[in-house]
Design a protein around this motif. Structure first.
Motif, PDB file in Angstrom:
ATOM      1  N   GLY A 217      -8.068   7.323  16.582  1.00 11.20           N
ATOM      2  CA  GLY A 217      -6.964   6.432  16.284  1.00 11.20           C
ATOM      3  C   GLY A 217      -6.451   6.756  14.897  1.00 11.20           C
ATOM      4  N   LEU A 218      -5.137   6.931  14.752  1.00 10.20           N
ATOM      5  CA  LEU A 218      -4.590   7.408  13.482  1.00 10.20           C
ATOM      6  C   LEU A 218      -3.286   6.698  13.153  1.00 10.20           C
ATOM      7  CD1 LEU A 218      -5.004   9.761  11.308  1.00 10.20           C
ATOM      8  CD2 LEU A 218      -3.333  11.021  12.651  1.00 10.20           C
ATOM      9  N   THR A 219      -3.157   6.263  11.911  1.00 12.49           N
ATOM     10  CA  THR A 219      -1.919   5.686  11.415  1.00 12.49           C
ATOM     11  C   THR A 219      -1.533   6.387  10.119  1.00 12.49           C
ATOM     12  OG1 THR A 219      -0.869   3.654  10.558  1.00 12.49           O
ATOM     13  CG2 THR A 219      -3.219   3.879  10.219  1.00 12.49           C
ATOM     14  N   ASN A 220      -0.240   6.403   9.824  1.00 12.17           N
ATOM     15  CA  ASN A 220       0.204   6.917   8.524  1.00 12.17           C
ATOM     16  C   ASN A 220       1.476   6.186   8.111  1.00 12.17           C
ATOM     17  OD1 ASN A 220       2.282   8.222   9.988  1.00 12.17           O
ATOM     18  ND2 ASN A 220       1.058  10.094  10.174  1.00 12.17           N
ATOM     19  N   ALA A 221       2.127   6.671   7.083  1.00 11.45           N
ATOM     20  CA  ALA A 221       3.259   5.937   6.518  1.00 11.45           C
ATOM     21  C   ALA A 221       4.447   5.847   7.461  1.00 11.45           C
ATOM     22  CB  ALA A 221       3.689   6.597   5.207  1.00 11.45           C
ATOM     23  N   THR A 222       4.543   6.749   8.436  1.00 10.49           N
ATOM     24  CA  THR A 222       5.721   6.784   9.302  1.00 10.49           C
ATOM     25  C   THR A 222       5.426   6.448  10.760  1.00 10.49           C
ATOM     26  OG1 THR A 222       5.428   9.170   9.598  1.00 10.49           O
ATOM     27  CG2 THR A 222       6.882   8.455   7.817  1.00 10.49           C
ATOM     28  N   THR A 223       4.155   6.201  11.095  1.00 11.59           N
ATOM     29  CA  THR A 223       3.811   5.774  12.459  1.00 11.59           C
ATOM     30  C   THR A 223       2.830   4.613  12.391  1.00 11.59           C
ATOM     31  OG1 THR A 223       2.056   7.434  12.609  1.00 11.59           O
ATOM     32  CG2 THR A 223       4.188   8.025  13.540  1.00 11.59           C
ATOM     33  N   ALA A 224       3.057   3.605  13.235  1.00 12.39           N
ATOM     34  CA  ALA A 224       2.249   2.388  13.167  1.00 12.39           C
ATOM     35  C   ALA A 224       0.838   2.591  13.697  1.00 12.39           C
ATOM     36  CB  ALA A 224       2.935   1.269  13.954  1.00 12.39           C
ATOM     37  N   GLY A 225       0.603   3.614  14.498  1.00 13.51           N
ATOM     38  CA  GLY A 225      -0.736   3.876  15.006  1.00 13.51           C
ATOM     39  C   GLY A 225      -0.678   4.547  16.361  1.00 13.51           C
ATOM     40  N   ARG A 252      14.565   7.069   8.136  1.00  9.33           N
ATOM     41  CA  ARG A 252      14.674   6.374   6.848  1.00  9.33           C
ATOM     42  C   ARG A 252      13.305   6.005   6.267  1.00  9.33           C
ATOM     43  NH1 ARG A 252      19.955   4.407   6.031  1.00  9.33           N
ATOM     44  NH2 ARG A 252      19.170   2.870   4.540  1.00  9.33           N
ATOM     45  N   LEU A 253      12.236   6.260   7.024  1.00  6.98           N
ATOM     46  CA  LEU A 253      10.904   5.914   6.548  1.00  6.98           C
ATOM     47  C   LEU A 253      10.449   6.887   5.465  1.00  6.98           C
ATOM     48  CD1 LEU A 253       9.207   5.053   9.955  1.00  6.98           C
ATOM     49  CD2 LEU A 253      10.135   3.460   8.259  1.00  6.98           C
ATOM     50  N   VAL A 254       9.747   6.334   4.466  1.00  5.55           N
ATOM     51  CA  VAL A 254       9.365   7.101   3.277  1.00  5.55           C
ATOM     52  C   VAL A 254       7.912   7.539   3.356  1.00  5.55           C
ATOM     53  CG1 VAL A 254       9.199   7.056   0.762  1.00  5.55           C
ATOM     54  CG2 VAL A 254      11.013   5.766   1.919  1.00  5.55           C
ATOM     55  N   VAL A 273       3.339   5.870  -4.447  1.00  2.86           N
ATOM     56  CA  VAL A 273       4.708   5.523  -4.842  1.00  2.86           C
ATOM     57  C   VAL A 273       5.663   5.790  -3.681  1.00  2.86           C
ATOM     58  CG1 VAL A 273       6.594   5.992  -6.439  1.00  2.86           C
ATOM     59  CG2 VAL A 273       4.223   6.066  -7.260  1.00  2.86           C
ATOM     60  N   TYR A 274       6.367   4.741  -3.259  1.00  2.68           N
ATOM     61  CA  TYR A 274       7.409   4.850  -2.238  1.00  2.68           C
ATOM     62  C   TYR A 274       8.756   4.819  -2.956  1.00  2.68           C
ATOM     63  CZ  TYR A 274       3.940   3.574   1.367  1.00  2.68           C
ATOM     64  OH  TYR A 274       2.856   3.532   2.207  1.00  2.68           O
ATOM     65  N   ARG A 275       9.510   5.909  -2.877  1.00  2.00           N
ATOM     66  CA  ARG A 275      10.853   5.946  -3.466  1.00  2.00           C
ATOM     67  C   ARG A 275      11.869   6.030  -2.332  1.00  2.00           C
ATOM     68  NH1 ARG A 275      13.317   6.845  -8.289  1.00  2.00           N
ATOM     69  NH2 ARG A 275      15.409   7.767  -8.223  1.00  2.00           N
ATOM     70  N   ALA A 307       6.235  -2.188   2.258  1.00  2.00           N
ATOM     71  CA  ALA A 307       6.663  -1.158   1.315  1.00  2.00           C
ATOM     72  C   ALA A 307       7.906  -0.438   1.824  1.00  2.00           C
ATOM     73  CB  ALA A 307       5.528  -0.169   1.073  1.00  2.00           C
ATOM     74  N   GLN A 308       7.950  -0.154   3.128  1.00  2.00           N
ATOM     75  CA  GLN A 308       9.115   0.527   3.695  1.00  2.00           C
ATOM     76  C   GLN A 308      10.366  -0.352   3.591  1.00  2.00           C
ATOM     77  OE1 GLN A 308       9.175   3.592   4.526  1.00  2.00           O
ATOM     78  NE2 GLN A 308       7.097   4.212   5.117  1.00  2.00           N
TER      79      GLN A 308
END
Length: 376
Positions: A217-225, A252-254, A273-275, A307-308
């Motif tokens: 099972g894997l999640t990251n900044a651009t996918t919920a899981g 548009r996801l950072v 840091v999310y810019r 954060a997004q």
């Protein structure tokens, strides 16, 4: 609950029941029970197919829970919580109800996480920080307490593991600066390897019943899981799910940037840091500093809709620091804000504000600080 949908209560009313552990053949379930007005736990056992078989095996002092059942279903491995830094292991003989403390676990004054029997109960596999700054995966001789390291990456914590059904292959995940790395290796001898999974945070790890595949099972900044599988034979990787972004535009996801800033006493502190994705490089943007709770939690580059949202809709730079006292960077770092040192973690935020004010893309006059739970 049976597969026909008929629920059968195994526990008693007005009790709290937790830490259920099944024997491998499913014919025995062991769990811990707490009753109102007492801080002590009891160990219960039953055949899941026969609720009337429920019985009290042992009544102990403190927060005790089962961790594993031996292959012959004669012994239960128990863990007694002492604090968030220490627990003790014990062996419970199901026939007699006798508990034998494993003295080496008491002397270690450490945590033993997810301990499981191997080698017919002659040894235990566990994640522990005994004798090291970071948590490692070890094999422990049950009788003597002799530890042999299985993981070979001393600089980072092992966060989870699974053992193949035949007991020959280990899979574990390392927490490397907040990012997870999966390692596959033989339990005895042989080198480990890391499958080429996407960068992110692992949330689940499990072998298939035949031991030929590993589910991740894997999640990251651009996918919920999402769920991925790794073929142990040819290392082929398959993605089984596509998490639903709803009305969000994935474009548009950072992806956060991992940075480090220097605090008041020279300590280096990590932060994500999310810019905003479409912001001009020279635009001086407002800053939101988001502090995690716990206090011994860790901000990681996993799915973070807050954060997004702040980055995309408010057009702000979002900074999520792991101030001293955060998990994931070793026991020494975890202890840096204990007792009278607690204020030093607040000083880390002051140092972060100073750092942000000097960055070309951040507006020193528009900085907000907030957090959840202890972070708030």
């Amino acid at each position: 609950r049976d597969l026909d949908g008929i629920a059968q209560p195994l526990t008693e009313p007005v009790t709290r029941n937790q830490s259920p552990v099944f024997a491998k053949d499913g014919s025995l379930l062991v769990w811990s029970r707490a009753t109102k007005g007492s801080a002590d736990y009891a160990i219960m056992a039953a055949d899941p197919a026969d609720p009337k078989s429920r019985r009290l095996v042992w009544q102990g002092i403190g927060a005790v829970g089962p961790q594993d059942i031996s292959a012959d279903k004669a012994t239960v491995l128990l863990a007694k919580g002492i604090s968030n830094r220490e627990n003790h292991l014990m062996l419970l003989d199901l026939a007699s109800g006798k508990v034998s403390p494993l003295d080496w676990s008491i002397k270690a004054r450490a945590r033993f996480e997810d301990p499981r029997f191997i080698d017919g109960g002659k040894a235990i596999v566990a994640i522990t920080n005994a004798g090291t700054d970071t948590r490692r995966l070890v094999r422990i001789d049950t009788a003597t307490g002799k530890m042999t390291a299985l993981s070979r990456e001393p600089g980072w914590d092992v966060e989870a593991y699974d053992l193949s059904p035949d007991g020959k292959t280990l899979a574990y995940t390392l927490n490397e600066d907040g990012y997870s790395r999966v390692v596959l290796m033989p339990l005895v001898g042989g080198a480990g390897m890391s499958p080429a999974l996407p960068r992110g945070v692992v949330t689940a790890l499990s072998f298939s019943p035949d031991g030929g595949k590993l589910a991740v099972g894997l999640t990251n900044a651009t996918t919920a899981g999402d769920v991925w599988t790794v073929e142990l034979g040819n290392q082929a990787i398959t993605r089984w799910t596509q998490s639903e972004p709803g009305e969000l535009d994935p474009a548009r996801l950072v992806e956060p940037q991992l940075v480090r800033f220097t605090s008041f006493d020279g300590l280096t502190v990590p932060a994500f840091v999310y810019r905003p994705k479409n912001a001009a490089p020279d635009a001086k943007l407002p800053v939101i500093i988001d502090i995690h709770g716990g206090p011994e939690a860790q901000t990681r580059p996993s799915w973070n809709p807050g954060a997004q949202y702040f980055a995309d809709v408010l057009g702000a730079v979002v900074i999520l620091p792991n101030v001293r006292g955060s998990d994931g960077y070793g026991t020494k770092y975890l202890n840096l804000d204990n007792g009278p040192l607690r204020e030093d973690s607040v000083k880390d935020i002051g140092a972060l504000i100073d750092w942000a004010g000097k960055q070309p893309g951040m507006d020193a006059k528009r900085i907000a600080v907030y957090g959840q739970s202890y972070g708030g």
